[in-house]
Design an enzyme around this catalytic site. Structure first.
Site, PDB file in Angstrom:
ATOM      1  CB  SER A 101      -0.961  -0.044   1.187  1.00 47.05           C
ATOM      2  OG  SER A 101      -1.915   0.976   1.119  1.00 47.05           O
ATOM      3  CG  ASP A 242      -2.856  -0.414  -2.433  1.00 46.96           C
ATOM      4  OD1 ASP A 242      -2.945   0.754  -2.006  1.00 46.96           O
ATOM      5  OD2 ASP A 242      -3.480  -1.370  -1.931  1.00 46.96           O
TER       6      ASP A 242
END
Length: 446
Positions: A101, A242
């Site tokens: 992420s 992401d």
């Protein structure tokens, strides 16, 4: 049963340090394949963000899944919500995301989606953990899984994003700056906004495997602010590595966070009679969001921090929108998980319907001063949240706020951090309380 590997958002850590190692990923692929095969013929989609270690872990997972008899479909670099969407549309048993992420390239992780494009149920995660403790076996060679690549994955997702915008709506004349964080949105996000008519300036869309989130994206928004001001743009959009978080910058350079974006989306649905229930926030959502929604008679509930908990609350209540101030925004009328591009499109349409700028729209939510301090506790054996001195100090701050604010101490689900948050009406008072609590937490962790 407690989890050994899975945190609030899958498995995450430093590359090369257990369990973020190739051998573990091989075993994880096998364990996941064995668990998913219990549903019958097994097809699993695998996608990743742009960090260099993704290639290594993709190969390891692919081998493990095939050894368990699961067919694998490789997506390449794709936003996390795109993997959820494609898992659903390909009728796969599961989707696997290789990503950490918003973390730097030195980290990586794994998270799973169910065949419905939602976060994997707890019982399936526990089944995978149990299988990880068993010896790895290989199915008969005639039953080994096959591997293929979906070459048009990006195009499919771009069309899905565009389909969330009515065909009668165009963003012609809208001047945007889009920061892709050198991450998974670097191809698809600019295409979506351009194909809908916007004039798009793109920042940080040259991933080299090492620069994901580095001084850019939703966690480092300064360069986006500068670009919006220099380019006289209408607004800026920042994604994380992401593509499941989004923050914005208005034409004055002011940051618009997840709470404000969530309010703009919810108010638009409310105006059109399409809200369906209320709004789900988290324990970290600003008190101002709750009060602004209350003024519109929109119910508001707080879930635990983490988009999986927001999603669970939305599903249980059959509500449509929820999110976190970090920029995870879930629009259940379009997606099954937080989708940064979809959320950004909903905000743009809301502004267009009202004829407002982003700067004007955000004024309807008056945020209460909120101070968040992260305290690293490393390998300390002391649980700072259970320490008597910390509990006593927290209670005293709550009493001092006299019902006009909040205190929240919680552990991060992905990093060795204690998050100390204090919220109230007076910023000086709030900051003083937060700094004192953070200092105390740091002292008891030594």
């Amino acid at each position: 049963m407690s989890r050994k590997y899975f945190g609030t958002d899958g498995i995450r850590g430093r590359v090369g340090e257990y369990p973020i190692t190739p051998d573990f990923m091989l075993k994880l692929g096998w364990a996941a394949g064995m668990a998913f095969r219990k549903q019958g013929h097994c097809r699993v989609l695998v996608g990743k963000d742009t960090r260099i270690s993704g290639y290594m872990f993709e190969s390891a997972l692919e081998a493990g899944l095939a050894a368990a008899g699961a067919d694998v479909m490789l997506l390449g670099p794709m936003p996390t919500p795109a993997i959820a969407y494609l898992t659903r549309t390909f009728h796969a048993q599961a989707g696997i995301v290789i990503s950490a992420s918003h973390n730097p390239h030195e980290d990586n992780g794994i998270k799973f989606f169910s065949g419905q494009g939602t976060k994997l149920p707890d019982e399936v995660e526990l089944m995978i953990e149990e299988l990880l403790d068993q010896p790895m076996t290989v199915v008969d060679s005639s039953k080994l899984g096959k591997v293929s690549r979906i070459n048009d994955a990006a195009g499919r997702y771009i069309e899905f994003c565009k389909s969330s915008v009515p065909s009668s709506t165009s963003f012609d004349g809208l001047k945007l700056v889009v920061d892709c964080a050198h991450g998974a949105t670097y191809k698809v996000a600019p295409s979506v906004f351009r194909e809908l008519g916007a004039d798009v300036t793109v920042l940080h869309a040259q991933p080299d495997g090492l620069n994901i989130n580095e001084g850019c994206g939703s966690t480092h928004i300064e360069s986006l602010q500068a670009a919006v001001l220099v380019g006289h743009a209408d607004l800026g959009i920042a994604f994380d590595g992401d593509g499941d978080r989004v923050l914005m910058v208005d034409h004055t350079g002011a940051i618009v966070d997840g709470d404000e974006l969530l309010f703009i989306i919810a108010r638009d649905l409310h105006d059109r009679g399409k809200l369906q229930g209320g709004v789900v926030g988290t324990l970290m959502s600003n008190l101002g969001l709750e009060l602004a929604l209350k003024d519109l008679d929109i119910p508001f509930v707080r879930a635990k921090v983490g988009d999986r908990y927001v999603m669970a609350e939305l599903l249980e209540r059959e509500w449509l929108v929820g999110g976190e101030n970090s920029g995870h925004v879930v629009c259940c009328n379009h997606t099954t998980t937080g989708d940064a591009i979809i959320a950004a499109l909903q905000v743009l349409m809301a502004l267009k319907r009202r004829g407002e700028t982003l700067a004007q729209a955000r004024q309807a939510l008056r945020k209460c001063p909120q101070v968040l301090i992260n305290v690293r506790f490393g390998a300390s054996k002391v649980d700072p949240l259970e320490h008597p001195a910390v509990k006593d100090a927290s209670a005293k701050v709550t009493e001092a706020l006299a019902g006009r604010g909040r205190v929240l101490l919680r552990k991060s689900g992905t990093e060795p951090l204690v998050r100390v948050m204090v919220e109230g009406e007076d910023e000086t008072q709030v900051r003083g309380h937060a700094e004192a609590l953070a200092k105390l937490v740091g002292e008891v962790c030594v």
